[in-house]
Design an enzyme around this catalytic site. Structure first.
Site, PDB file in Angstrom:
ATOM      1  N   LEU A 209       0.853  -1.183   0.000  1.00 11.54           N
ATOM      2  CA  LEU A 209       0.000   0.000   0.000  1.00 11.54           C
ATOM      3  C   LEU A 209       0.887   1.231   0.000  1.00 11.54           C
ATOM      4  O   LEU A 209       2.041   1.190   0.459  1.00 11.54           O
ATOM      5  CB  LEU A 209      -0.920   0.024   1.225  1.00 11.54           C
ATOM      6  CG  LEU A 209      -2.018  -1.041   1.314  1.00 11.54           C
ATOM      7  CD1 LEU A 209      -2.741  -0.928   2.649  1.00 11.54           C
ATOM      8  CD2 LEU A 209      -3.003  -0.922   0.165  1.00 11.54           C
ATOM      9  N   ASP A 210       0.355   2.344  -0.498  1.00  9.29           N
ATOM     10  CA  ASP A 210       1.119   3.591  -0.488  1.00  9.29           C
ATOM     11  C   ASP A 210       1.337   4.067   0.949  1.00  9.29           C
ATOM     12  O   ASP A 210       0.619   3.677   1.871  1.00  9.29           O
ATOM     13  CB  ASP A 210       0.388   4.673  -1.279  1.00  9.29           C
ATOM     14  CG  ASP A 210       0.364   4.360  -2.772  1.00  9.29           C
ATOM     15  OD1 ASP A 210       1.208   3.558  -3.217  1.00  9.29           O
ATOM     16  OD2 ASP A 210      -0.511   4.898  -3.476  1.00  9.29           O
ATOM     17  N   LYS A 211       2.317   4.912   1.102  1.00  8.63           N
ATOM     18  CA  LYS A 211       2.673   5.417   2.431  1.00  8.63           C
ATOM     19  C   LYS A 211       1.498   6.129   3.091  1.00  8.63           C
ATOM     20  O   LYS A 211       1.263   5.979   4.295  1.00  8.63           O
ATOM     21  CB  LYS A 211       3.865   6.367   2.314  1.00  8.63           C
ATOM     22  CG  LYS A 211       4.277   7.050   3.601  1.00  8.63           C
ATOM     23  CD  LYS A 211       5.434   8.009   3.371  1.00  8.63           C
ATOM     24  CE  LYS A 211       5.795   8.754   4.648  1.00  8.63           C
ATOM     25  NZ  LYS A 211       6.902   9.717   4.431  1.00  8.63           N
ATOM     26  N   GLU A 212       0.738   6.911   2.327  1.00  5.55           N
ATOM     27  CA  GLU A 212      -0.354   7.703   2.902  1.00  5.55           C
ATOM     28  C   GLU A 212      -1.662   6.929   2.995  1.00  5.55           C
ATOM     29  O   GLU A 212      -2.639   7.442   3.546  1.00  5.55           O
ATOM     30  CB  GLU A 212      -0.580   8.968   2.058  1.00  5.55           C
ATOM     31  CG  GLU A 212       0.581   9.948   2.072  1.00  5.55           C
ATOM     32  CD  GLU A 212       1.640   9.577   1.045  1.00  5.55           C
ATOM     33  OE1 GLU A 212       1.386   8.624   0.262  1.00  5.55           O
ATOM     34  OE2 GLU A 212       2.707  10.206   1.029  1.00  5.55           O
ATOM     35  N   THR A 213      -1.720   5.710   2.445  1.00  5.68           N
ATOM     36  CA  THR A 213      -2.954   4.929   2.461  1.00  5.68           C
ATOM     37  C   THR A 213      -3.068   4.150   3.762  1.00  5.68           C
ATOM     38  O   THR A 213      -2.086   3.600   4.260  1.00  5.68           O
ATOM     39  CB  THR A 213      -2.993   3.963   1.268  1.00  5.68           C
ATOM     40  OG1 THR A 213      -2.814   4.703   0.062  1.00  5.68           O
ATOM     41  CG2 THR A 213      -4.315   3.231   1.203  1.00  5.68           C
TER      42      THR A 213
END
Length: 421
Positions: A209-213
Site C-alpha cells: 500500500l502507499d505510504k499515505e494509504t
C-alpha cells in the site's frame, strides 16, 4: 688553604649554574618554544654566600618575554625546573561547568515557554487533529522498531493458519528508501515473534500500500502462503474495496471507469513525474463525434468500479473497487476521470505544479481550516475490505478494517453520514 677552597667553591657554583642554564634552554627547545620570562635559580649550595662571585652566580636570572606553559609533566621532571603557567592571550576563554549548566537551563526554559505558548494559542479542532496526526506520523519514524511492531500488533484484524491481517497506519511506508527510518518490511521479523512466539519464522509481504494509504494489509506466515496470495493479486482475483472522501459528487453516482493510465514528466519550474490518463477515445471539436485513437504502448489498462455511498453539499463518500492494479489508479481516476479530487490528495490537485490542494470556501468553513493550513491535511484514502476467493482447498477470507479517526472526524464535520452496512 683558604684560596684553593674558595676557588673550588666558586667553580662548583659556576658549573651548577651552567648546567641548569643548559638544561633550561634544552627543555624549551624540545617544546618548540623560546626561553622567555622564566626564573632560573641556582640551587647549588654556595659555601661562601657573602662572596661577590657567589652572589653574582647564584642570583636569579630574569629573562623577558611571555612565559611558556610546559605541555607534559615528564618534560618538567627531566629538567627539574618550575615554570609558571601563563595563559596565551590569543587562546579563547574556557567554559566553566557552571556556565554550561546555566546555558542548558536557559535553553530548556525557552523551549518549554514556546511549547506552552503554542498549547495556549486556541486552534480549531480540525487543526489540532491534523497536528496530532502529523506528530504521530513523525513519531512512528523515530521510534524503535519494536515499538512500531507492537503498534502493528495492536491493529491486528485477523489471524489464520497462513495469514495475518493488520491495520496499516497513516504515514508508515511499506518498504524502505532514502530518508526512511522505519518501515513495515523491516519490523516483520519482530512482529512475527510477537504473533507466534520466538521460534517462528518471519512474516512475508503479500502486497503493498502507499505510504499515505490506511487500511487492510495482508501478511503471510510462510513464503509459500505469501506467494499464493501475491499470485491472486497479480491475476486480479482479489476483491478490493476502498473508501475515499472526495471534493465534489461524481456524476453518475455509480459506474465503471475504463481509461488507461500512463506516467508522464511534467515540465516547468518544478519538473516531476505523475500518472495521468491516456484515453483511446477522443471527442471531435464539434462535440458530436467520438473517434478511437491508437493506444499508447507505454499506457497500462486500468479499470475501476465506483459508487457514491453518501454525500452532503460539495463532498461525498465514494466506494471504489479497482479491477486492475496500476500505480495511483484510484487517485488518477477520481481526479482526472470523474473530476472529483480525493480530500488531501495534494499530488494530483494540480497537474502543472506541486502545490497544496485548493478547497472551496464552504469545505474550509465546515472543516474549520484556513487555506494556508490545507497542506497538512492527510489524504482520505482507506483500504476498507479485502476478499480472498476460495481456491485449491483454501477457504474464502474476508477482512474489514474500520476507518481511522481522522477520516471519521472529517465525515462528521462535513455532515456526511456513514452507511449502515
Amino acid at each position: 688553604m683558604a684560596a684553593p677552597v674558595r676557588e673550588r667553591a666558586w667553580t662548583l657554583c659556576s658549573s651548577n649554574a651552567a648546567v641548569f642554564r643548559s638544561l633550561f634552554n634544552r627543555t624549551f627547545a624540545e617544546l618548540g618554544r623560546n626561553p622567555y620570562t622564566a626564573t632560573l635559580t641556582c640551587r647549588a649550595p654556595c659555601i661562601f654566600p657573602h662572596s661577590d662571585r657567589g652572589r653574582i652566580l647564584c642570583h636569579s636570572a630574569a629573562l623577558t618575554g611571555p612565559a611558556p606553559r610546559l605541555q607534559t609533566a615528564a618534560a618538567g621532571q627531566r629538567t627539574g625546573l618550575r615554570t609558571a603557567a601563563v595563559s596565551d592571550e590569543n587562546e579563547p576563554p574556557r567554559l566553566k561547568a557552571s556556565d554550561l549548566a546555566e546555558k542548558i537551563r536557559k535553553e530548556s526554559k525557552k523551549q518549554s515557554t514556546e511549547a506552552k505558548a503554542e498549547t495556549q494559542t486556541p486552534k480549531p479542532p480540525v487543526l489540532r487533529r491534523v497536528d496530532e496526526l502529523r506528530r504521530f506520523s513523525q513519531q512512528l519514524q523515530r521510534v524503535h522498531p519494536n515499538v512500531l511492531a507492537k503498534s502493528l500488533l495492536q491493529g491486528k484484524l485477523l489471524e489464520t493458519a497462513e495469514l495475518v491481517a493488520i491495520n496499516k497506519p497513516y504515514g508508515v511506508p511499506v518498504h524502505g528508501g532514502p530518508g526512511v527510518k522505519n518501515n513495515i518490511a523491516e519490523v516483520l521479523p519482530v512482529l512475527a515473534k510477537m504473533v507466534g512466539g520466538m521460534r517462528v519464522g518471519p512474516l512475508h509481504l503479500c502486497h503493498r500500500l502507499d505510504k499515505e494509504t490506511t487500511g487492510v494489509m495482508l501478511l503471510g506466515k510462510s513464503e509459500e502462503a505469501a506467494n499464493r496470495v501475491h499470485q491472486l493479486f497479480k491475476t486480479h482475483q482479489v476483491e478490493k474495496k476502498y473508501w475515499v472522501l472526495s471534493i465534489g459528487v461524481p456524476v453518475p453516482s455509480e459506474g465503471v471507469i475504463d481509461i488507461p493510465i500512463i506516467e508522464k514528466e511534467v515540465e516547468g519550474p518544478q519538473p516531476h513525474y505523475k500518472m495521468t490518463l491516456s484515453p483511446v477515445y477522443r471527442i471531435a471539436e464539434g462535440g458530436e463525434k467520438v473517434s478511437r485513437v491508437r493506444a499508447n504502448r507505454q499506457a497500462h489498462c486500468a479499470v475501476t468500479r465506483y459508487r457514491v455511498l453518501a454525500s452532503s453539499g460539495a463532498c461525498s463518500l465514494v466506494e471504489l473497487q479497482p479491477i486492475t492494479g496500476v500505480k495511483h489508479q484510484i487517485r488518477v481516476h477520481m481526479a482526472y476521470g470523474l473530476g472529483c479530487q480525493i480530500l488531501g490528495d495534494h499530488k494530483y490537485a494540480n497537474w502543472s505544479k506541486l502545490a497544496p490542494q485548493k478547497l472551496p470556501d464552504g469545505v474550509l468553513k465546515k472543516l474549520g481550516l484556513e487555506q494556508s493550513k490545507v497542506r497538512y491535511l492527510p489524504i482520505h484514502l482507506h483500504a476498507r475490505q479485502l476478499v480472498l476467493p476460495r481456491v485449491e482447498g483454501h477457504p474464502e477470507v474476508t477482512v474489514n478494517c474500520p476507518l481511522p479517526k481522522f477520516f471519521c472526524n472529517s465525515l462528521r464535520r462535513l455532515e456526511i453520514p456513514l452507511p449502515q452496512k
